[in-house]
Design a protein around this motif. Structure first.
Motif, PDB file in Angstrom:
ATOM      1  N   LEU A 188       0.824  -1.206   0.000  1.00  0.00           N
ATOM      2  CA  LEU A 188       0.000   0.000   0.000  1.00  0.00           C
ATOM      3  C   LEU A 188       0.862   1.261   0.000  1.00  0.00           C
ATOM      4  O   LEU A 188       0.523   2.253  -0.652  1.00  0.00           O
ATOM      5  CB  LEU A 188      -0.924   0.002   1.217  1.00  0.00           C
ATOM      6  N   SER A 189       1.967   1.249   0.718  1.00  0.00           N
ATOM      7  CA  SER A 189       2.865   2.402   0.756  1.00  0.00           C
ATOM      8  C   SER A 189       3.463   2.668  -0.625  1.00  0.00           C
ATOM      9  O   SER A 189       3.566   3.821  -1.057  1.00  0.00           O
ATOM     10  CB  SER A 189       3.975   2.180   1.778  1.00  0.00           C
ATOM     11  N   ALA A 190       3.853   1.596  -1.315  1.00  0.00           N
ATOM     12  CA  ALA A 190       4.368   1.757  -2.678  1.00  0.00           C
ATOM     13  C   ALA A 190       3.297   2.305  -3.605  1.00  0.00           C
ATOM     14  O   ALA A 190       3.553   3.192  -4.434  1.00  0.00           O
ATOM     15  CB  ALA A 190       4.889   0.416  -3.195  1.00  0.00           C
ATOM     16  N   GLY A 191       2.069   1.797  -3.461  1.00  0.00           N
ATOM     17  CA  GLY A 191       0.966   2.317  -4.258  1.00  0.00           C
ATOM     18  C   GLY A 191       0.650   3.757  -3.937  1.00  0.00           C
ATOM     19  O   GLY A 191       0.334   4.549  -4.832  1.00  0.00           O
ATOM     20  N   HIS A 192       0.750   4.117  -2.652  1.00  0.00           N
ATOM     21  CA  HIS A 192       0.477   5.489  -2.246  1.00  0.00           C
ATOM     22  C   HIS A 192       1.488   6.456  -2.866  1.00  0.00           C
ATOM     23  O   HIS A 192       1.140   7.585  -3.219  1.00  0.00           O
ATOM     24  CB  HIS A 192       0.502   5.605  -0.722  1.00  0.00           C
ATOM     25  N   ASN A 234       3.142   0.236  -9.577  1.00  0.00           N
ATOM     26  CA  ASN A 234       4.062   0.069  -8.445  1.00  0.00           C
ATOM     27  C   ASN A 234       3.751  -1.206  -7.668  1.00  0.00           C
ATOM     28  O   ASN A 234       4.648  -1.990  -7.341  1.00  0.00           O
ATOM     29  CB  ASN A 234       3.969   1.270  -7.503  1.00  0.00           C
ATOM     30  N   MET A 235       2.483  -1.403  -7.365  1.00  0.00           N
ATOM     31  CA  MET A 235       2.092  -2.562  -6.562  1.00  0.00           C
ATOM     32  C   MET A 235       2.308  -3.867  -7.320  1.00  0.00           C
ATOM     33  O   MET A 235       2.698  -4.875  -6.731  1.00  0.00           O
ATOM     34  CB  MET A 235       0.633  -2.419  -6.123  1.00  0.00           C
ATOM     35  N   GLN A 236       2.075  -3.846  -8.618  1.00  0.00           N
ATOM     36  CA  GLN A 236       2.306  -5.048  -9.413  1.00  0.00           C
ATOM     37  C   GLN A 236       3.778  -5.419  -9.431  1.00  0.00           C
ATOM     38  O   GLN A 236       4.132  -6.606  -9.384  1.00  0.00           O
ATOM     39  CB  GLN A 236       1.799  -4.843 -10.841  1.00  0.00           C
ATOM     40  N   SER A 237       4.655  -4.407  -9.480  1.00  0.00           N
ATOM     41  CA  SER A 237       6.091  -4.701  -9.472  1.00  0.00           C
ATOM     42  C   SER A 237       6.515  -5.342  -8.151  1.00  0.00           C
ATOM     43  O   SER A 237       7.426  -6.179  -8.126  1.00  0.00           O
ATOM     44  CB  SER A 237       6.888  -3.416  -9.718  1.00  0.00           C
ATOM     45  N   ILE A 238       5.851  -4.974  -7.057  1.00  0.00           N
ATOM     46  CA  ILE A 238       6.163  -5.566  -5.746  1.00  0.00           C
ATOM     47  C   ILE A 238       5.596  -6.968  -5.639  1.00  0.00           C
ATOM     48  O   ILE A 238       6.293  -7.919  -5.264  1.00  0.00           O
ATOM     49  CB  ILE A 238       5.600  -4.690  -4.602  1.00  0.00           C
ATOM     50  N   THR A 239       4.318  -7.119  -5.982  1.00  0.00           N
ATOM     51  CA  THR A 239       3.660  -8.415  -5.816  1.00  0.00           C
ATOM     52  C   THR A 239       4.180  -9.462  -6.797  1.00  0.00           C
ATOM     53  O   THR A 239       4.148 -10.656  -6.505  1.00  0.00           O
ATOM     54  CB  THR A 239       2.136  -8.276  -5.960  1.00  0.00           C
ATOM     55  N   ASP A 240       4.636  -9.037  -7.962  1.00  0.00           N
ATOM     56  CA  ASP A 240       5.209 -10.000  -8.911  1.00  0.00           C
ATOM     57  C   ASP A 240       6.462 -10.648  -8.337  1.00  0.00           C
ATOM     58  O   ASP A 240       6.770 -11.806  -8.638  1.00  0.00           O
ATOM     59  CB  ASP A 240       5.564  -9.299 -10.230  1.00  0.00           C
ATOM     60  N   LYS A 241       7.183  -9.918  -7.500  1.00  0.00           N
ATOM     61  CA  LYS A 241       8.441 -10.429  -6.952  1.00  0.00           C
ATOM     62  C   LYS A 241       8.270 -11.077  -5.585  1.00  0.00           C
ATOM     63  O   LYS A 241       8.899 -12.101  -5.290  1.00  0.00           O
ATOM     64  CB  LYS A 241       9.454  -9.289  -6.852  1.00  0.00           C
ATOM     65  N   TYR A 242       7.396 -10.490  -4.739  1.00  0.00           N
ATOM     66  CA  TYR A 242       7.322 -10.943  -3.349  1.00  0.00           C
ATOM     67  C   TYR A 242       6.030 -11.655  -2.985  1.00  0.00           C
ATOM     68  O   TYR A 242       5.927 -12.209  -1.891  1.00  0.00           O
ATOM     69  CB  TYR A 242       7.503  -9.751  -2.412  1.00  0.00           C
ATOM     70  N   GLY A 243       5.025 -11.610  -3.844  1.00  0.00           N
ATOM     71  CA  GLY A 243       3.778 -12.291  -3.520  1.00  0.00           C
ATOM     72  C   GLY A 243       2.594 -11.347  -3.497  1.00  0.00           C
ATOM     73  O   GLY A 243       2.754 -10.129  -3.390  1.00  0.00           O
ATOM     74  N   PRO A 244       1.372 -11.890  -3.587  1.00  0.00           N
ATOM     75  CA  PRO A 244       0.157 -11.076  -3.718  1.00  0.00           C
ATOM     76  C   PRO A 244      -0.217 -10.330  -2.441  1.00  0.00           C
ATOM     77  O   PRO A 244       0.202 -10.687  -1.341  1.00  0.00           O
ATOM     78  CB  PRO A 244      -0.922 -12.105  -4.072  1.00  0.00           C
ATOM     79  N   SER A 245      -1.013  -9.290  -2.625  1.00  0.00           N
ATOM     80  CA  SER A 245      -1.538  -8.508  -1.501  1.00  0.00           C
ATOM     81  C   SER A 245      -2.972  -8.124  -1.827  1.00  0.00           C
ATOM     82  O   SER A 245      -3.224  -7.134  -2.517  1.00  0.00           O
ATOM     83  CB  SER A 245      -0.687  -7.258  -1.256  1.00  0.00           C
ATOM     84  N   LEU A 270      -7.433  -4.204  -3.303  1.00  0.00           N
ATOM     85  CA  LEU A 270      -8.837  -3.865  -3.063  1.00  0.00           C
ATOM     86  C   LEU A 270      -8.978  -2.385  -2.762  1.00  0.00           C
ATOM     87  O   LEU A 270      -9.869  -1.701  -3.286  1.00  0.00           O
ATOM     88  CB  LEU A 270      -9.382  -4.687  -1.893  1.00  0.00           C
ATOM     89  N   ILE A 271      -8.067  -1.859  -1.941  1.00  0.00           N
ATOM     90  CA  ILE A 271      -8.192  -0.475  -1.464  1.00  0.00           C
ATOM     91  C   ILE A 271      -7.801   0.542  -2.524  1.00  0.00           C
ATOM     92  O   ILE A 271      -8.562   1.477  -2.827  1.00  0.00           O
ATOM     93  CB  ILE A 271      -7.329  -0.278  -0.196  1.00  0.00           C
ATOM     94  N   VAL A 272      -6.622   0.388  -3.107  1.00  0.00           N
ATOM     95  CA  VAL A 272      -6.083   1.437  -3.979  1.00  0.00           C
ATOM     96  C   VAL A 272      -6.920   1.676  -5.236  1.00  0.00           C
ATOM     97  O   VAL A 272      -7.255   2.825  -5.540  1.00  0.00           O
ATOM     98  CB  VAL A 272      -4.616   1.136  -4.339  1.00  0.00           C
ATOM     99  N   PRO A 273      -7.297   0.641  -6.010  1.00  0.00           N
ATOM    100  CA  PRO A 273      -8.125   0.930  -7.189  1.00  0.00           C
ATOM    101  C   PRO A 273      -9.466   1.562  -6.854  1.00  0.00           C
ATOM    102  O   PRO A 273      -9.929   2.466  -7.553  1.00  0.00           O
ATOM    103  CB  PRO A 273      -8.302  -0.460  -7.832  1.00  0.00           C
ATOM    104  N   MET A 274     -10.115   1.093  -5.775  1.00  0.00           N
ATOM    105  CA  MET A 274     -11.422   1.650  -5.423  1.00  0.00           C
ATOM    106  C   MET A 274     -11.313   3.101  -4.979  1.00  0.00           C
ATOM    107  O   MET A 274     -12.057   3.968  -5.430  1.00  0.00           O
ATOM    108  CB  MET A 274     -12.064   0.807  -4.317  1.00  0.00           C
ATOM    109  N   VAL A 275     -10.362   3.365  -4.095  1.00  0.00           N
ATOM    110  CA  VAL A 275     -10.210   4.724  -3.566  1.00  0.00           C
ATOM    111  C   VAL A 275      -9.606   5.643  -4.620  1.00  0.00           C
ATOM    112  O   VAL A 275     -10.090   6.749  -4.864  1.00  0.00           O
ATOM    113  CB  VAL A 275      -9.337   4.714  -2.295  1.00  0.00           C
ATOM    114  N   GLY A 276      -8.519   5.176  -5.259  1.00  0.00           N
ATOM    115  CA  GLY A 276      -7.796   6.042  -6.176  1.00  0.00           C
ATOM    116  C   GLY A 276      -8.491   6.283  -7.496  1.00  0.00           C
ATOM    117  O   GLY A 276      -8.287   7.328  -8.116  1.00  0.00           O
TER     118      GLY A 276
END
Length: 243
Positions: free
Chosen positions: A183-187, A201-212, A217-223
């Protein structure tokens, strides 16, 4: 317009550059294990977390996706015109996003048809790149000569503030765990740029370290939706009472 577009372009670029380093620093500093090391088997892959699809992109699903885009744009424009000059007046693109949400959820609940997320991702990125290209080609940057130093100082300070806010406030408020790091990376991407930057940003993190799941759920809806409504209200407030 030149000043606004220059700042917005800087935000899109810088928002995409700082998200990854912020997440990496938090992972090392807080010694938090990535999701794929903790609960890999418990977390299925969701659409936004892995836009690549096993379904191939072909002419049919590209036309189907473009048709849904056209419906969103046409119906969103009709709602915009209908609500214009009323208390429900919102920017055109907000109505288009709203129609997209309705169409996607209706299809998922009432039909066996499956939207090709890979086609949506490709067309969405293509539209974003074309928009940025056209916007940059129309900029008259020489008109910013007298403001370059002041604007650069403001942008650099905003970048530093965004990094500090993400690391010390967003991370802690959202739970100080792996989801909070994503979430911090997405923010960072959203705070300086836009929602597509945050998702990238979030996809680059989750592709390497795992899903979140929480982050996606939060960032696309809010942003991509709720913040546009608030932006509209605050812009009207500033224009009406503080101009």
């Amino acid at each position: 317009m030149e000043l606004a577009m220059a700042c917005a372009t800087y935000g899109l670029v810088m928002g995409g550059l700082i998200g990854g380093p912020v997440a990496k620093v938090l992972l090392k500093k807080k010694n938090i294990k990535p999701a794929n090391e903790v609960q890999e088997k418990e977390l299925p892959v969701e659409m936004f977390e892995s836009p690549a699809s096993n379904r191939r992109i072909n002419v049919r699903n590209m036309i189907e996706t473009l048709t849904m885009f056209a419906i969103c744009l046409s119906m969103g424009n009709l709602l915009y015109e209908y609500c214009k000059d009323s208390w429900l007046e919102l920017p055109n693109f907000v109505w288009c996003l709203f129609i997209g949400v309705v169409i996607r959820n209706t299809i998922n609940r009432t039909s066996k048809y499956v939207v090709n997320d890979h086609a949506v991702d490709v067309l969405g990125n293509t539209g974003l790149y074309l928009f940025l290209t056209i916007a940059l080609m129309s900029l008259q940057l020489w008109e910013l000569e007298g403001l370059a130093t002041q604007v650069l100082i403001i942008l650099v300070l905003q970048t530093v503030l965004m990094v500090l806010f993400a690391m010390f406030i967003t991370f802690r408020v959202m739970g100080s765990d792996y989801d909070a790091i994503v979430l911090s990376a997405g923010h960072c991407g959203f705070g300086l740029g836009a929602t597509p930057t945050a998702v990238a940003n979030m996809q680059s993190i989750t592709d390497k370290y795992g899903p979140s799941h929480k982050a996606f759920l939060i960032v696309p809806m809010v942003g991509a939706f709720f913040v546009d409504i608030l932006n509209n209200l605050f812009i009207k407030l500033f224009v009406t009472y503080l101009s």
